[in-house]
Structure formats: C-alpha cells, structure tokens
Write a protein that holds these residues in place. Structure first.
Motif, PDB file in Angstrom:
ATOM      1  N   PHE A 122      42.975  74.881  44.997  1.00 54.44           N
ATOM      2  CA  PHE A 122      44.163  75.254  45.770  1.00 54.44           C
ATOM      3  C   PHE A 122      44.725  74.038  46.521  1.00 54.44           C
ATOM      4  O   PHE A 122      45.932  73.782  46.484  1.00 54.44           O
ATOM      5  N   LEU A 123      43.844  73.295  47.189  1.00 53.46           N
ATOM      6  CA  LEU A 123      44.289  72.128  47.964  1.00 53.46           C
ATOM      7  C   LEU A 123      44.916  71.075  47.053  1.00 53.46           C
ATOM      8  O   LEU A 123      45.926  70.459  47.405  1.00 53.46           O
ATOM      9  N   GLY A 124      44.332  70.889  45.866  1.00 52.58           N
ATOM     10  CA  GLY A 124      44.897  69.925  44.922  1.00 52.58           C
ATOM     11  C   GLY A 124      46.261  70.346  44.408  1.00 52.58           C
ATOM     12  O   GLY A 124      47.176  69.524  44.277  1.00 52.58           O
ATOM     13  N   ASN A 125      46.414  71.625  44.163  1.00 55.06           N
ATOM     14  CA  ASN A 125      47.679  72.136  43.616  1.00 55.06           C
ATOM     15  C   ASN A 125      48.793  72.232  44.642  1.00 55.06           C
ATOM     16  O   ASN A 125      49.949  72.485  44.280  1.00 55.06           O
ATOM     17  N   LEU A 126      48.470  72.037  45.919  1.00 55.71           N
ATOM     18  CA  LEU A 126      49.514  72.029  46.949  1.00 55.71           C
ATOM     19  C   LEU A 126      50.521  70.911  46.705  1.00 55.71           C
ATOM     20  O   LEU A 126      51.639  70.959  47.226  1.00 55.71           O
ATOM     21  N   GLN A 127      50.133  69.925  45.896  1.00 53.55           N
ATOM     22  CA  GLN A 127      51.046  68.826  45.564  1.00 53.55           C
ATOM     23  C   GLN A 127      52.275  69.318  44.809  1.00 53.55           C
ATOM     24  O   GLN A 127      53.297  68.631  44.781  1.00 53.55           O
ATOM     25  N   LEU A 128      52.187  70.501  44.227  1.00 52.60           N
ATOM     26  CA  LEU A 128      53.332  71.067  43.511  1.00 52.60           C
ATOM     27  C   LEU A 128      54.496  71.373  44.455  1.00 52.60           C
ATOM     28  O   LEU A 128      55.634  71.511  44.009  1.00 52.60           O
ATOM     29  N   PHE A 129      54.213  71.472  45.747  1.00 49.74           N
ATOM     30  CA  PHE A 129      55.259  71.781  46.725  1.00 49.74           C
ATOM     31  C   PHE A 129      55.953  70.521  47.250  1.00 49.74           C
ATOM     32  O   PHE A 129      56.881  70.622  48.048  1.00 49.74           O
ATOM     33  N   LEU A 130      55.508  69.347  46.809  1.00 46.50           N
ATOM     34  CA  LEU A 130      56.160  68.101  47.217  1.00 46.50           C
ATOM     35  C   LEU A 130      57.526  67.996  46.542  1.00 46.50           C
ATOM     36  O   LEU A 130      57.805  68.713  45.573  1.00 46.50           O
ATOM     37  N   PRO A 131      58.399  67.103  47.033  1.00 46.27           N
ATOM     38  CA  PRO A 131      59.660  66.857  46.330  1.00 46.27           C
ATOM     39  C   PRO A 131      59.366  66.548  44.865  1.00 46.27           C
ATOM     40  O   PRO A 131      58.375  65.877  44.551  1.00 46.27           O
ATOM     41  N   GLN A 132      60.211  67.006  43.964  1.00 45.39           N
ATOM     42  CA  GLN A 132      59.869  67.039  42.539  1.00 45.39           C
ATOM     43  C   GLN A 132      59.453  65.690  41.963  1.00 45.39           C
ATOM     44  O   GLN A 132      58.468  65.605  41.237  1.00 45.39           O
ATOM     45  N   GLU A 133      60.185  64.630  42.265  1.00 45.96           N
ATOM     46  CA  GLU A 133      59.817  63.321  41.709  1.00 45.96           C
ATOM     47  C   GLU A 133      58.453  62.877  42.191  1.00 45.96           C
ATOM     48  O   GLU A 133      57.635  62.364  41.433  1.00 45.96           O
ATOM     49  N   GLN A 134      58.193  63.085  43.488  1.00 49.50           N
ATOM     50  CA  GLN A 134      56.900  62.714  44.059  1.00 49.50           C
ATOM     51  C   GLN A 134      55.789  63.589  43.486  1.00 49.50           C
ATOM     52  O   GLN A 134      54.708  63.110  43.132  1.00 49.50           O
ATOM     53  N   ALA A 135      56.069  64.888  43.380  1.00 51.04           N
ATOM     54  CA  ALA A 135      55.081  65.823  42.840  1.00 51.04           C
ATOM     55  C   ALA A 135      54.739  65.463  41.403  1.00 51.04           C
ATOM     56  O   ALA A 135      53.569  65.544  40.999  1.00 51.04           O
ATOM     57  N   HIS A 136      55.746  65.071  40.651  1.00 54.80           N
ATOM     58  CA  HIS A 136      55.566  64.743  39.228  1.00 54.80           C
ATOM     59  C   HIS A 136      54.509  63.664  39.032  1.00 54.80           C
ATOM     60  O   HIS A 136      53.521  63.848  38.318  1.00 54.80           O
ATOM     61  N   LEU A 137      54.689  62.522  39.677  1.00 52.44           N
ATOM     62  CA  LEU A 137      53.783  61.393  39.495  1.00 52.44           C
ATOM     63  C   LEU A 137      52.453  61.604  40.214  1.00 52.44           C
ATOM     64  O   LEU A 137      51.386  61.276  39.688  1.00 52.44           O
ATOM     65  N   GLN A 138      52.525  62.154  41.424  1.00 56.15           N
ATOM     66  CA  GLN A 138      51.308  62.314  42.219  1.00 56.15           C
ATOM     67  C   GLN A 138      50.365  63.349  41.606  1.00 56.15           C
ATOM     68  O   GLN A 138      49.149  63.150  41.571  1.00 56.15           O
ATOM     69  N   PHE A 139      50.920  64.425  41.100  1.00 58.40           N
ATOM     70  CA  PHE A 139      50.104  65.469  40.482  1.00 58.40           C
ATOM     71  C   PHE A 139      49.435  64.944  39.211  1.00 58.40           C
ATOM     72  O   PHE A 139      48.264  65.232  38.943  1.00 58.40           O
ATOM     73  N   ASN A 140      50.160  64.149  38.438  1.00 56.44           N
ATOM     74  CA  ASN A 140      49.597  63.570  37.217  1.00 56.44           C
ATOM     75  C   ASN A 140      48.503  62.552  37.532  1.00 56.44           C
ATOM     76  O   ASN A 140      47.487  62.474  36.832  1.00 56.44           O
ATOM     77  N   THR A 141      48.717  61.755  38.584  1.00 60.33           N
ATOM     78  CA  THR A 141      47.701  60.779  39.000  1.00 60.33           C
ATOM     79  C   THR A 141      46.433  61.497  39.445  1.00 60.33           C
ATOM     80  O   THR A 141      45.309  61.099  39.108  1.00 60.33           O
ATOM     81  N   TYR A 142      46.611  62.560  40.193  1.00 60.00           N
ATOM     82  CA  TYR A 142      45.495  63.376  40.671  1.00 60.00           C
ATOM     83  C   TYR A 142      44.731  63.980  39.481  1.00 60.00           C
ATOM     84  O   TYR A 142      43.499  63.934  39.430  1.00 60.00           O
ATOM     85  N   SER A 143      45.443  64.513  38.507  1.00 60.64           N
ATOM     86  CA  SER A 143      44.820  65.124  37.330  1.00 60.64           C
ATOM     87  C   SER A 143      44.075  64.078  36.507  1.00 60.64           C
ATOM     88  O   SER A 143      42.980  64.348  35.994  1.00 60.64           O
ATOM     89  N   HIS A 144      44.672  62.894  36.379  1.00 60.65           N
ATOM     90  CA  HIS A 144      44.034  61.805  35.623  1.00 60.65           C
ATOM     91  C   HIS A 144      42.739  61.378  36.300  1.00 60.65           C
ATOM     92  O   HIS A 144      41.717  61.143  35.632  1.00 60.65           O
ATOM     93  N   PHE A 145      42.751  61.317  37.620  1.00 63.79           N
ATOM     94  CA  PHE A 145      41.544  60.950  38.376  1.00 63.79           C
ATOM     95  C   PHE A 145      40.438  61.966  38.142  1.00 63.79           C
ATOM     96  O   PHE A 145      39.277  61.603  37.907  1.00 63.79           O
ATOM     97  N   LEU A 146      40.788  63.244  38.184  1.00 66.96           N
ATOM     98  CA  LEU A 146      39.791  64.294  37.984  1.00 66.96           C
ATOM     99  C   LEU A 146      39.191  64.248  36.583  1.00 66.96           C
ATOM    100  O   LEU A 146      37.983  64.414  36.404  1.00 66.96           O
ATOM    101  N   SER A 147      40.049  64.026  35.580  1.00 65.89           N
ATOM    102  CA  SER A 147      39.576  64.048  34.193  1.00 65.89           C
ATOM    103  C   SER A 147      38.687  62.861  33.858  1.00 65.89           C
ATOM    104  O   SER A 147      37.877  62.932  32.925  1.00 65.89           O
ATOM    105  N   GLY A 148      38.806  61.768  34.632  1.00 67.26           N
ATOM    106  CA  GLY A 148      38.022  60.578  34.329  1.00 67.26           C
ATOM    107  C   GLY A 148      36.848  60.343  35.253  1.00 67.26           C
ATOM    108  O   GLY A 148      36.125  59.347  35.115  1.00 67.26           O
ATOM    109  N   ASN A 149      36.613  61.265  36.192  1.00 59.32           N
ATOM    110  CA  ASN A 149      35.546  61.107  37.170  1.00 59.32           C
ATOM    111  C   ASN A 149      34.286  61.821  36.679  1.00 59.32           C
ATOM    112  O   ASN A 149      34.300  63.021  36.417  1.00 59.32           O
ATOM    113  N   ILE A 150      33.176  61.078  36.576  1.00 55.38           N
ATOM    114  CA  ILE A 150      31.939  61.638  36.032  1.00 55.38           C
ATOM    115  C   ILE A 150      31.399  62.767  36.902  1.00 55.38           C
ATOM    116  O   ILE A 150      30.856  63.763  36.399  1.00 55.38           O
TER     117      ILE A 150
END
Length: 218
Positions: free
Chosen positions: A26-54
């Motif tokens: 829930f806390l991670g997905n709160l980024q969806l409420f950011l302004p769209q351009e910011q949410a776009h890049l920040q949410f993807n960066t967050y997802s990339h970090f999660l997918s690559g963290n052991i």
C-alpha cells in the motif's frame, strides 16, 4: 497431520504476514497519487528496485507460500467446521456473531479469485510479457497499471474485492489476537477498533487507487 490448534496458528501467522505485506504494498503504491510525470518515472524506478533486490525476492517467495498455505488451511478449517457444527445457521452462536465472521470462506474465495486476476494482469505480464521501457530504461509498469485501470470492469472488480478484503481483515486480525493469546476482556473493544481502523484504511486506500487512475491518468 496438523491439529486444529496448529492449523489456527498457521492461519494466524500467514494472515499476519500477508496483512503486513499489504501495508508495505500500500505504501509503495501511494506513488500513484503523485503528479503523473513524477509518478510515471518514480513508480517504475521503485518497481525496478524491488524486482532486482535479492531480499525482496526471498520475501516474495515467502509471500507466495503464505498465500497458498493461508488459502489451503482456510479451506480445511472451513470444511472441518461445517462437519463438526452441522448447520451453522441454526447455531446460537450464529446469532451473536457478525455475518462476515460466518462467511470468511466466501470472502477468502473472492479474494483468491481476485489475486489470480491481479497476478495475471500485473505480475505475470511484468515478468514474462513484452513491456516497453521508460525514459530511464526501466520496464514501464506504470503504463501497464494505467492501461489496466482504464478498464471500467476491472475497477469495479477491484473495488468490490477491496470491500471483501476489508471485512476479511477485520475478522482475521481480531481473531489473530485470540489465537496468539493477546486477547483480554479489558481491551477487547480496542483490539476490535484497531482491526477495523487498519482494515478500512488499507482497503479504502487500495480501492481509491484504480478509481483515481481511471479518472485522472491520460
């Protein structure tokens, strides 16, 4: 074979882990409420970090196992309760209990179906589908989220599932305090209020996300 108490403890521990994961998700997905351009890049960066963290990968395996164990254990407990109690609707305890506590199996089934749909639309596509990259070179999960949340039928399913989640959490968290021996008559109403507050905040927050994206994202 596990005893009834062992099954309840397994249900309790897996449920609490899943409840904790919901909070982090829930806390991670709160980024969806950011302004769209910011949410776009920040949410993807967050997802990339999660997918690559052991560590996150290990936690994800615990998550998958917890979902399966929680679902199977819940099914077994529900079937055993039906057999030992007979027609629960005629039991005196039924009149004193809440409807959602008597129908946790149904609520759990709704949530399990929702999870299958949710995993297929997001996790499976993100892991095995062809997703374009954003300007930072990360998989564009944000665009996938927007695409899915622009489907009105999925938003309806999502919101209805969050209502089921709310009631499931209220009873589940409250019952966990009893299973763990934390229940005390003096504090019973506070345990219940805490369960209700957590369930409402998490479920309402998640329910608002697809509605917000549906009406605001371009």
């Amino acid at each position: 074979m596990l005893s009834t108490l062992s099954r309840k403890m397994l249900m309790c521990l897996t449920g609490l882990f899943l409840s904790f994961f919901l909070l982090i998700h829930f806390l991670g997905n709160l980024q969806l409420f950011l302004p769209q351009e910011q949410a776009h890049l920040q949410f993807n960066t967050y997802s990339h970090f999660l997918s690559g963290n052991i560590i996150i990968k290990i936690v994800s395996y615990v998550l998958y196992a917890s979902i399966i164990l929680h679902a199977v254990d819940g099914l077994i407990i529900t079937i055993k309760n039906r057999k030992t109690q007979g027609n629960y609707q005629n039991d005196r305890r039924a009149r004193a209990s809440k409807w959602y506590s008597r129908n946790m199996g149904i609520l759990g089934t709704i949530l399990l179906i929702f999870l299958v749909i949710h995993f297929q639309n997001f996790w499976y596509v993100y892991k095995f589908g062809s997703i374009p990259l954003d300007s930072n070179g990360n998989k564009d999960l944000y665009i996938l989220v927007v695409t899915v949340f622009k489907e009105w039928w999925y938003v309806v399913i999502y919101v209805l599932s969050m209502i089921a989640l709310c009631y499931h959490l209220i009873h589940g968290i409250y019952s966990a305090t009893r299973t763990l021996g934390l229940f005390h008559p003096k504090y019973v109403k506070w345990f219940h209020k805490a369960a209700v507050a957590y369930a409402v905040i998490i479920s309402l927050g998640f329910a608002i996300m697809p509605v917000y994206v549906f009406f605001t994202a371009k």
